[in-house]
Design an enzyme around this catalytic site. Structure first.
Site, short mmCIF file in Angstrom:
data_model
loop_
_atom_site.label_atom_id
_atom_site.label_comp_id
_atom_site.label_asym_id
_atom_site.label_seq_id
_atom_site.Cartn_x
_atom_site.Cartn_y
_atom_site.Cartn_z
N LYS A 1 33.77 6.63 -10.48
CA LYS A 1 33.62 6.45 -11.74
C LYS A 1 32.33 5.98 -12.55
O LYS A 1 31.85 6.38 -13.52
CB LYS A 1 34.77 5.30 -12.21
CG LYS A 1 36.33 6.02 -12.02
CD LYS A 1 37.34 4.99 -11.94
CE LYS A 1 38.68 5.43 -11.88
NZ LYS A 1 39.72 4.60 -11.40
N GLN B 1 41.03 -1.51 -11.84
CA GLN B 1 41.44 -0.63 -10.76
C GLN B 1 42.73 -0.85 -10.01
O GLN B 1 42.88 -2.13 -9.71
CB GLN B 1 40.09 -0.55 -9.57
CG GLN B 1 40.53 0.42 -8.76
CD GLN B 1 40.48 1.74 -9.18
OE1 GLN B 1 39.68 2.26 -9.88
NE2 GLN B 1 41.45 2.56 -8.80
N ASP C 1 42.66 3.36 -19.86
CA ASP C 1 43.59 3.86 -19.04
C ASP C 1 44.91 4.41 -19.75
O ASP C 1 45.95 5.00 -19.12
CB ASP C 1 43.97 2.91 -17.98
CG ASP C 1 43.68 3.65 -16.39
OD1 ASP C 1 43.38 4.54 -16.52
OD2 ASP C 1 43.71 2.63 -15.56
#
Length: 337
Positions: free
Chosen positions: A79, A123, A146
């Protein structure tokens, strides 16, 4: 490809399936790597254009990593690399395995107030002692790149029956973050020329991360959607009705070629490791679909790896850029008023 479309009706019969095998027709491969790279290039050009217009700021993404799982560290590094490629600032916050909910929430709250941070990603998975839902809910909905905050999930499930409907044909323009992997699945279909309106779609799996949101996206695109799960009866027969199959159940090679309608489009979200002594790493990655048998029946199919995976990160980058643009619009409106 023309022959594949013309004979679709014939192939729906047993004789037709045997004919397809005889003709040895193989599915077109949907190259997720190439499509993801195109999206990243588009974002890079968009961020460059923003800078050239005189903006002193650029999109910023914060990634919080708790613990030392190798796979999580690998994903975080990927990322960060994607951020650099697209011109997005990246901020990394690493915490030990024994970090508390309060520590991570304090970090999130500080990032919520940080004007240089437009997207926050925690994460997953978090260590077992942590309250994942509590941590994720502490992220401001507008910075939830997200797409997992309850308000963003609720927005996705709204059909706006009695209000102004959103244009779901361009996901980048939707005014709230959409979960990255489901968004990537739809983008793969769009960029591969797959029409969804009026088509039958079967989603295998009903998780909050993929199954439910991708089913909602398909519905917003006017597909007729069925969700298959562990209690579904006659699963192969249900799947065989589908023009589009999205497999996201986490079971290696579950979906067989004989389950598919000839010419169906298959998006394989699964990524499973199987022991394989012939490989240097001692294992190989496979999807939720039995690739070898499915590619002989499907019209289009994603490989594993190299299909959906790269799209998840590309859509995370797009969510970050979109969050930045929405913030610019809000700031401009405040200044005007």
């Amino acid at each position: 490809r023309f022959l594949n479309q013309d004979l679709n009706h014939l192939y729906s019969t047993r004789a037709g399936r045997e004919s397809r095998t005889t003709l040895n027709m193989v599915a077109d491969i949907i190259d997720g790597k190439a499509i993801a790279q195109n999206i990243r290039q588009e974002l890079k050009e968009e961020v460059t254009a923003i800078s050239q217009k005189g903006s002193t700021k650029s999109p910023g993404l914060a990634v919080i990593l708790v613990g030392s799982r190798r796979d999580s560290q690998t994903y975080v590094n990927m990322k960060k690399k994607a951020c650099a490629e697209c011109g997005i600032q990246s901020f990394g916050y690493d915490y030990p395995e024994n970090a508390t909910d309060d520590e991570i929430i304090r970090c999130v709250q500080n990032l919520n107030k940080n004007p240089d941070c437009h997207g926050i990603l925690v994460q997953l998975p978090l260590p077992k002692h942590m309250d994942e839902e509590k941590v994720l809910d502490s992220i401001l909905p507008e910075k939830d790149v997200d797409g997992l905050h309850p308000l963003n999930v609720a927005a996705l499930t709204s059909t706006s029956t009695h209000g102004q409907r959103l244009d779901w044909s361009k996901l980048a323009n939707i005014p709230f973050p959409i979960a990255c992997t489901p968004q990537g699945c739809i983008e793969l279909l769009d960029r591969s020329g797959v029409a969804l309106k009026g088509k039958r779609a079967v989603v295998i799996g009903r998780s909050n991360l993929v199954g439910i949101p991708v089913a909602m996206l398909l519905m917003h695109r006017d597909a007729t959607v069925t969700i298959v799960h562990s209690k579904t009866e006659n699963t192969p027969e249900v799947v065989r009705e589908a023009d589009v199959v999205i497999a996201a159940v986490g079971r290696a090679s579950l979906v067989k070629g004989e389950w598919l309608k000839p010419g169906a489009v298959v998006i394989d979200v699964g990524i499973n490791s199987l022991d394989d002594a012939t490989k240097k790493r001692g294992y190989r990655l496979v999807g939720d679909c039995d690739y070898d048998s499915c590619k002989e029946v499907a019209g289009k199919i994603t490989p594993v790896p190299g299909g959906v995976g790269p799209m998840t990160i590309a859509c995370l980058m797009r969510n970050t850029v979109s969050a930045f643009k929405r913030k610019q619009v809000m700031d401009a409106a405040r200044t005007k008023n």
